[in-house]
Design a protein around this motif. Structure first.
Motif, PDB file in Angstrom:
ATOM      1  N   LEU A   1       0.821  -1.224   0.000  1.00  0.00           N
ATOM      2  CA  LEU A   1       0.000   0.000   0.000  1.00  0.00           C
ATOM      3  C   LEU A   1       0.847   1.263   0.000  1.00  0.00           C
ATOM      4  O   LEU A   1       0.357   2.348   0.325  1.00  0.00           O
TER       5      LEU A   1
ATOM      6  N   ASP B   1      -7.538   3.455  -3.510  1.00  0.00           N
ATOM      7  CA  ASP B   1      -8.898   3.921  -3.742  1.00  0.00           C
ATOM      8  C   ASP B   1      -9.236   4.015  -5.227  1.00  0.00           C
ATOM      9  O   ASP B   1     -10.392   4.212  -5.592  1.00  0.00           O
TER      10      ASP B   1
ATOM     11  N   PHE C   1     -11.208   3.606   4.127  1.00  0.00           N
ATOM     12  CA  PHE C   1      -9.779   3.787   3.928  1.00  0.00           C
ATOM     13  C   PHE C   1      -9.142   4.499   5.115  1.00  0.00           C
ATOM     14  O   PHE C   1      -8.538   5.555   4.996  1.00  0.00           O
ATOM     15  N   GLU C   2      -9.308   3.906   6.284  1.00  0.00           N
ATOM     16  CA  GLU C   2      -8.611   4.377   7.462  1.00  0.00           C
ATOM     17  C   GLU C   2      -7.533   3.362   7.799  1.00  0.00           C
ATOM     18  O   GLU C   2      -7.682   2.178   7.549  1.00  0.00           O
ATOM     19  N   PHE C   3      -6.447   3.852   8.374  1.00  0.00           N
ATOM     20  CA  PHE C   3      -5.280   3.005   8.568  1.00  0.00           C
ATOM     21  C   PHE C   3      -5.628   1.718   9.308  1.00  0.00           C
ATOM     22  O   PHE C   3      -5.223   0.625   8.911  1.00  0.00           O
TER      23      PHE C   3
ATOM     24  N   LYS D   1      -8.271   0.083   9.487  1.00  0.00           N
ATOM     25  CA  LYS D   1      -9.230  -0.798   8.820  1.00  0.00           C
ATOM     26  C   LYS D   1      -8.761  -1.225   7.421  1.00  0.00           C
ATOM     27  O   LYS D   1      -9.487  -1.922   6.728  1.00  0.00           O
ATOM     28  N   THR D   2      -7.582  -0.778   7.040  1.00  0.00           N
ATOM     29  CA  THR D   2      -7.096  -1.081   5.703  1.00  0.00           C
ATOM     30  C   THR D   2      -6.801  -2.573   5.551  1.00  0.00           C
ATOM     31  O   THR D   2      -6.274  -3.196   6.464  1.00  0.00           O
TER      32      THR D   2
ATOM     33  N   ARG E   1     -12.114  -8.224   7.006  1.00  0.00           N
ATOM     34  CA  ARG E   1     -11.539  -6.980   6.503  1.00  0.00           C
ATOM     35  C   ARG E   1     -11.371  -7.016   4.989  1.00  0.00           C
ATOM     36  O   ARG E   1     -11.431  -5.974   4.337  1.00  0.00           O
TER      37      ARG E   1
END
Length: 498
Positions: free
Chosen positions: A147, A153, A167-169, A171-172, A383
């Motif tokens: 990443l 995205d 797209f939060e760290f 939860k990636t 996830r």
């Protein structure tokens, strides 16, 4: 029925650590020469991401692969013969070097020849390997590694998943996707080539380029939806992954398989009915996966074995097909899936999709990790969204993608229970429709299979050995080829490891 043999590959994505060893060894073996600086027959991408070349999955842009016309007939997205003829000298559907990346080298001498007493540390500057001019490095074949590229995205497979993917760290999600030429049963590159230089070998299904016939029209580059055909800018001719056919002919695995750190690749023989390929490629999109599996023939069927003998296939190939790990993963256990079956090329490199730590997730959610229903509901909340995997491997069919994950999760739960206290979780077996023997065999193949179980490749038949020797190496062994005109490309021998 016209029976054919196909050398195929399956990759278990749960075991890929993104080390790029496969890419480096392939590069050193096949494309470490002038004209192929930007070329990677094997590359490892991070998903989500836009890939290499950029946005290669956007067929509205590149017009690769096949589609059905208004009458349900199979046609190339790049157009018919007249359409291709109209743009033969100026093809607008080609990636540029910026879509791949401009390869660079560095002035390393400055690090060892800089005078003493400098107040600043000398820095090696990048120079273009194409022009020799100073350049700024802005993209690369593995720019998105883990990443790092910040383009997740923009992944076309995430369309419609904005509400589910955050797209939060913390939860990636990500996983690594190794890619080579798919050596398709219905290759668009072969059909698009105006000079007939692209061809599919009858004996093993490997797709190659005849360098003597190639005229550099580049229609194959446009037609390939996976963008795994490249142009050697020094020779002006097309090149692509050869499936390491000199090694395959010697009964050895491809160099990417041989050197894979994670031992995630499997090689084997599949029988298929050539007469059924066109029908399988023209079914509605939701039926493509089952249609392609239906093309493969059961190697244990006496009628199939007899047909193979009558077609001239040696006994070694019949035996290899019965021991093929690829057949087991694709058709027996049905846990391997093709990459973008909607391209209708019938690809022959399949993938076991990655499974998040589902058992830990089930426990964290307060669910029973030995209960089939609890595991299935946990899979829906993983996830890595099932919808994303479905867009990659099942043309959007989440039921099929979820079913594969369920089998993998049930296998883990079953083996853990059996190992810890000797219990047999019958409800898990009933939930996936497999027997205890099948689950244990699948576990062995995926987790602890030995070298000879992962790679089952029959050596070229003795009767054809002399003919193969007379070929003098491969078609790339010329000016600009890997042998640089110095004779046959040597088969790289190795010491087998467990």
């Amino acid at each position: 029925m016209r029976i054919r043999a196909q050398v195929a590959m399956v990759m278990n994505l749960d075991k890929c650590i993104g080390c790029h060893t496969c890419s480096v060894t392939c590069k050193q073996t096949w494309t470490n020469r002038e004209g192929t600086e930007y070329v990677w027959f094997n590359n490892v991408e991070t998903k989500p991401g836009i890939g290499y070349p950029k946005h290669y999955e956007d067929q509205e842009r590149w017009k690769g692969g096949w589609k059905l016309d208004g009458k349900g007939r199979l046609v190339l997205r790049s157009g018919g013969r007249l359409a291709r003829l109209g743009k033969i000298f100026a093809n607008p559907d080609l990636p540029t070097i910026d879509d791949y990346y401009e390869p660079a080298t560095f002035d390393k001498d400055i690090l060892v020849s800089a005078p003493g007493g400098l107040t600043d540390t000398p820095v090696k500057k990048p120079y273009s390997k194409l022009t020799g001019e100073p350049m700024s490095i802005e993209w690369g074949a593995n720019w998105e590694d883990s990443l790092g590229g910040g383009t997740m995205d923009q992944d076309p497979n995430l369309r419609g998943l904005a509400d589910k993917v955050k797209f939060e760290f913390e939860k990636t999600f990500m996983f690594h996707l190794p890619r080579i030429c798919e050596h398709c049963l219905n290759p668009a590159c072969v059909s698009a080539c105006p000079s007939g230089a692209m061809y599919k070998r009858e004996e093993d299904g490997i797709v190659l380029v005849d360098q003597d016939r190639c005229r550099g029209w580049r229609m194959c580059v446009s037609a390939c939806p996976y963008k795994k055909v490249y142009v050697n800018h020094a020779t002006g001719k097309a090149e692509k992954c050869t499936f390491c056919f000199p090694r395959i002919e010697a009964g050895q695995p491809t160099i990417c398989s041989e050197t894979c750190v994670g031992r995630l690749r499997y090689l084997g023989i599949l029988w298929y009915d050539e007469d059924a390929v066109l029908a399988a490629a023209t079914v509605p999109e939701e039926e493509l996966l089952d249609a392609q599996r239906g093309v493969f023939l059961d190697p244990f069927d006496p009628a199939v074995q007899q047909a193979a003998r009558e077609a001239g296939h040696p006994e070694e190939w019949i035996e290899a097909a019965m021991a093929s790990p690829v057949w087991k993963l694709i058709s027996e256990y049905r846990i391997a899936l093709p990459l973008h079956p909607e391209y209708r090329t019938l690809p022959m490199v399949w993938y076991v999709p990655p499974l998040s730590p589902v058992l830990d997730a089930a426990g964290a959610a307060g669910r029973d990790d030995t209960d089939a229903d609890d595991i299935f509901h946990t899979i829906e909340d993983l996830r890595i969204p099932v919808e994303y995997l479905a867009s990659l491997f099942t043309a959007g069919d989440t039921a099929v993608a979820g079913g594969v994950l369920m089998k993998l999760a049930a296998m883990r739960a079953y083996m853990r229970a059996r190992t810890l206290d000797g219990t047999v979780a019958d409800e898990l077996l009933d939930g996936i429709g497999m027997t205890a023997d099948q689950v244990e065999a699948m576990y062995r193949l995926l987790a602890i299979a030995k070298y000879d179980e992962r790679y089952v490749i029959p050596a070229a038949h003795a009767k054809t050995a002399a003919a193969l020797e007379d070929l003098g190496g491969c078609s790339l062994d010329g000016e600009g080829g890997p042998g640089m005109g110095g004779g046959p490309v040597p088969v790289i021998l190795s010491t087998r490891r467990p």
